[in-house]
Write an enzyme that holds these catalytic residues in place. Structure first.
Site, PDB file in Angstrom:
ATOM      1  N   ALA A 238      -3.996  -2.383  -2.480  1.00 37.68           N
ATOM      2  CA  ALA A 238      -3.971  -1.809  -3.825  1.00 37.68           C
ATOM      3  C   ALA A 238      -3.346  -0.425  -3.789  1.00 37.68           C
ATOM      4  O   ALA A 238      -3.605   0.358  -2.871  1.00 37.68           O
ATOM      5  CB  ALA A 238      -5.372  -1.723  -4.415  1.00 37.68           C
ATOM      6  N   ASP A 239      -2.523  -0.160  -4.784  1.00 36.30           N
ATOM      7  CA  ASP A 239      -2.015   1.200  -4.972  1.00 36.30           C
ATOM      8  C   ASP A 239      -2.933   2.005  -5.875  1.00 36.30           C
ATOM      9  O   ASP A 239      -3.088   3.205  -5.704  1.00 36.30           O
ATOM     10  CB  ASP A 239      -0.609   1.159  -5.573  1.00 36.30           C
ATOM     11  CG  ASP A 239       0.430   0.798  -4.539  1.00 36.30           C
ATOM     12  OD1 ASP A 239       1.041   1.730  -3.996  1.00 36.30           O
ATOM     13  OD2 ASP A 239       0.612  -0.392  -4.259  1.00 36.30           O
TER      14      ASP A 239
END
EC number: 5.3.1.23
Length: 849
Positions: free
Chosen positions: A356-357
């Protein structure tokens, strides 16, 4: 809501290596009961570990993955220690530090791939540009080497970039034995170097966050320490802790994830999973997040096979993830992105695990483009879908993924092979849409795996309660070690009724200005060369609300009447206090008008700025923008005021003071980075604002900023042209329409990296402006700046409405040298432009190499 695994592994790799940023750091907190020394020969480095206490021995075994007992020696050998090595070091022993220090940031698993190889005074980075065909390590000896390595994409991945930058500076300051300055000068040296390192990859959020924390650390340490070397030591300890903690956090993610999958799937072996992009040792300090879960499954003997997507268009999966899996001898298969649904239908996998960013408060997750596709397919085929990320990826200020802005990347990545670096493979003339990320809704996600446990959905309504999980994780961490809360960057205490400090950067209008006031289009970006900072401190109970004058910009004490007159002639009557007052009034009015409740709490507001006055760099709006950010977070209402509306609020504050301006500057400073803006009448009428599209700042060529010591006043520039436009004068209307088209054409030139065309457009932009406004309004000094640049063939135009010029040298460095000489000869200042990081929680992350 379950918090699976939250209390497991009390003596994990976390609890004894946490940095307390609130205590003096004259000594280290890492591995106090452990001593290390080096035994070196031409072919290898050996680390001998002695005298472990009972807990330290167990602690070390977590890191090294090999058992030990009290009082015994353990020997781990590393790879070759040459400047460039074709063999990756296979042991954390190489990463230990010398005997005189009682701290040893040990990185990675025995035999695991390492992108960062560090011991105190030495740093080597794996050159990921050459993977998977060649393994090559590059020596980094100073912050300049680190800057080049990050900018040239030797190292990639947001966590790895931040750690590489911090350690590059740690190596540099470890060699400053002859430094004779004061503690304040040492802190200033470190802060300046950190600012420089941030400019290497301004869109890397982890890098800017780490730099902010490290600057704060050295600043506070300088207030209490009398020896400058103690400042450097505190910095080195903190940088090393970042490295250690990233590995241990990733190991915890892997451990929690593997155990949870085993129980959730109700199997003890033969689990097969699919992953996307690269989330392993190459993107972090070691081990990885989603790939860390796969490593844990494999080491636990329950992984049958890992499948990885190629991850178009830059192929991080086939180049990097596949390389890591082969290196670690994990059974793995590479598939085309488009084969994922068929793979799920075949029944060959039981779960998908991605990184995940950014994770919003409701669980919506932004990640590499293609993640959303996988989640939809997984839902349809009954395959569990997991997100693995540290708690620092969670942003509670975002209620949902709708607030996450998605960056659009270069069309060349699709038009050409090798992610845009190779030959053309698509038809000429085809249009391209190439978003770098997508957002997966929380309802498609089975659970979120963190270093503190697994966040699952409540049984009642199938939603995530992430805020409660983080608060529980924070309390648990405090039980183990009070200092650990520093790692919960996005905890519920991050916003609301707490001390705030925000920075907004100067703005450069690249193309299209001033058409933003005339329904046009613009391309603008922010620069880290100059900025304004606003600080908000909560008042004591019953204390007043204070707007604090700046000691230099709001001067009210003068030595004499002549000094007062000279000051007013040079600086004018306008300081920053009026700007802070105006934004407070407009912010309050907006909240009242829109039913946004504000808690009763006073504060003290102060500011500082180094943006040159009247230089057309949007110095006033930078102060207002930074102040607005403080107010949004202080009252915890950022999620209630859309990002598209914030530039309007800033402009309203300036209108309150009679400042004539358009939205362009405010949009650029709110969004940060490079932004394409469309202020078409249809948008303004229906939305109340323009349509704003962030672009990849790496599309920009090297640019120079030219400005004068005593710039002309830009406040009168728009006056006559605005009225002529309102009167319907055909020349002004047609010229403004052409200026707007220049921004649209400029966007295409940037996406194509056609910098000669960009130079032509910049020159045309200035020429049209000059024709509309006339030389008397443009000003002699401003014209001379443009002419100095053009005399050597450079393109040049105003950054705003006068006072500074942005220049492009399409012929390269030789032309830059000529430009600098021409400007110096004409009496102007020249700086290389450094694009500023975005202050928003964007998912632009890093270029996807």
């Amino acid at each position: 809501m379950n918090t699976f695994g939250r209390r497991s592994n009390t003596w994990s790799a976390r609890t004894n290596r946490v940095l307390d940023l609130h205590r003096p750091l004259g000594s280290t907190a890492l591995f106090r009961s452990t001593r290390y020394s080096f035994v070196a020969n031409p072919s290898r480095i050996t680390c001998i570990q002695r005298d472990l206490g009972e807990k330290a021995a167990k602690h070390s075994s977590d890191i090294y993955s090999s058992p030990d007992t009290q009082g015994t020696d353990k020997i781990a050998s590393g790879g070759a220690s040459s400047t460039r090595s074709s063999t990756p070091p296979d042991s954390p022993g190489f990463l230990s530090i010398s005997a005189e220090f009682r701290s040893a940031p040990a990185m990675g698993e025995l035999g695991a791939l390492q992108s960062i190889v560090y011991h105190r005074g030495s740093l080597r980075l794996l050159d990921q540009r050459k993977l998977p065909l060649e393994v090559d390590y590059i020596d980094v000896k100073c912050s300049g080497d680190g800057w080049n390595a990050i900018r040239d994409m030797v190292v990639r991945g947001a966590p790895a970039i931040a750690i590489a930058a911090a350690l590059a500076l740690a190596v540099e300051v470890s060699g400053l034995e002859d430094f004779t300055g004061t503690p304040a000068e040492a802190a200033a040296f470190v802060s300046e170097k950190l600012e420089y390192l941030v400019s290497s990859r301004p869109t890397a959020v982890n890098l800017s966050d780490a730099a902010t924390k490290l600057r704060s650390l050295v600043s506070r340490t300088a207030e209490t320490e009398k020896d400058a070397k103690a400042i450097f030591q505190a910095y080195i300890d903190a940088a090393e802790t970042m490295l250690v903690d990233d590995v241990s956090d990733n190991k915890a993610i892997g451990s929690h994830g593997a155990e949870f999958l085993k129980q959730k799937l109700e199997v003890s072996k033969d689990i097969s999973v699919l992953t996307h992009c690269n989330t392993g040792s190459l993107a972090t300090a070691g081990y990885g997040t989603a790939l860390g879960v796969i490593r844990a499954l494999h080491s636990g003997g329950i992984l049958e096979k890992a499948f990885c997507t190629e991850t178009r268009p830059f192929n991080q999966g086939s180049r990097l993830t596949a390389f890591e899996l082969v290196h670690d001898k994990v059974p793995a298969t590479l598939i085309a992105d488009s084969a994922a649904a068929a793979l799920m239908k075949s029944g060959c996998i039981q779960a998908v695990i991605v990184g995940a960013d950014r994770i919003a408060a409701n669980g919506d997750t932004a990640n590499k483009i293609g993640t959303y596709n996988l989640a939809i397919s997984a839902k349809h085929h009954g395959v569990q879908f997991y997100v693995a990320a540290p708690i620092t990826s969670i942003d509670l200020s975002l209620p949902s993924g709708e607030q996450i802005v998605i960056e659009e990347r270069s069309p060349n990545e699709l038009l050409n092979s090798e992610g845009g670096l190779g030959k053309q493979v698509a038809a000429s003339g085809i249009s391209v849409w190439n978003p770098a990320f997508d957002v997966t809704p929380a309802n498609l996600i089975t659970a979120i795996i963190t270093e503190k446990g697994v966040i699952t959905k409540s049984d009642a309504d199938e939603t995530f309660n992430i805020k409660d999980f983080i608060q529980s994780a924070k309390l648990f961490t405090e039980e183990e070690h009070p200092a650990a809360v520093i790692h919960l960057m996005y905890s519920s205490d991050k916003v609301g009724m707490t001390e705030q400090e925000h920075r907004a950067y100067a703005r450069v209008g690249l193309l299209g200005n001033p058409s933003d006031m005339y329904g046009g289009k613009t391309l603008s970006f922010t620069i880290s060369n100059f900025w304004a900072t606003v600080h908000l401190a909560p008042s004591d109970d019953g204390g007043p609300l204070v707007i604090r004058p700046h000691p230099r910009h709001d001067l009210v004490d003068f030595a004499s009447l002549p000094q007062l007159v000279t000051r007013l002639q040079n600086e004018g009557y306008n300081g920053g206090v009026r700007l802070l007052m105006a934004i407070c009034k407009v912010f309050y009015s907006h909240c009242i008008q829109h039913g946004i409740a504000l808690k009763e709490q006073n504060f003290t507001l102060s500011y500082d700025t180094n943006i040159p006055r009247q230089a057309g760099l949007s110095g006033s709006s930078a102060i207002i923008c930074a102040a607005l950010s403080c107010l949004l977070d202080f009252y915890n209402v950022r999620h209630l005021i859309k990002v598209e509306i914030r530039p309007n609020i800033i402009l309203d504050a300036e209108k309150e003071l009679g400042i004539v301006a358009g939205l362009q500057d405010r949009v650029a400073q709110v969004y940060g980075g490079l932004v394409y803006m469309d202020f078409g009448k249809e948008h303004m009428d229906t939305l109340g604002h323009g349509v704003y599209t962030p672009l990849d700042i790496n599309l920009l060529p090297p640019l120079r900023l030219i400005y004068a010591d005593n710039p002309s006043d830009s406040g009168k520039v728009h006056s006559t042209v605005r009225q002529r436009w309102l009167d319907g004068e055909e020349f002004i209307i047609s010229s403004m329409e052409e200026v707007a088209r220049l921004a649209l054409d400029g966007r295409k030139a940037l996406l194509d990296k056609n910098y000669r065309e960009l130079a032509r457009l910049m020159n045309r932009n200035f020429d049209l402006r000059r024709q509309m406004f006339g030389d008397d309004v443009i000003g002699t000094v401003n014209i001379k700046m443009v002419e100095a640049a053009r005399s050597v063939g450079a393109a040049a135009k105003f950054t705003g409405s006068g006072g500074a010029v942005v220049a492009l040298c399409p012929d390269g460095e030789a032309q830059v040298l000529l430009l600098e000489k021409a400007c110096r000869d004409a009496g102007f200042l020249v700086q290389r432009i450094q694009v500023a990081p975005s202050p928003l929680p964007l998912t632009e992350g890093n270029p996807p190499f």
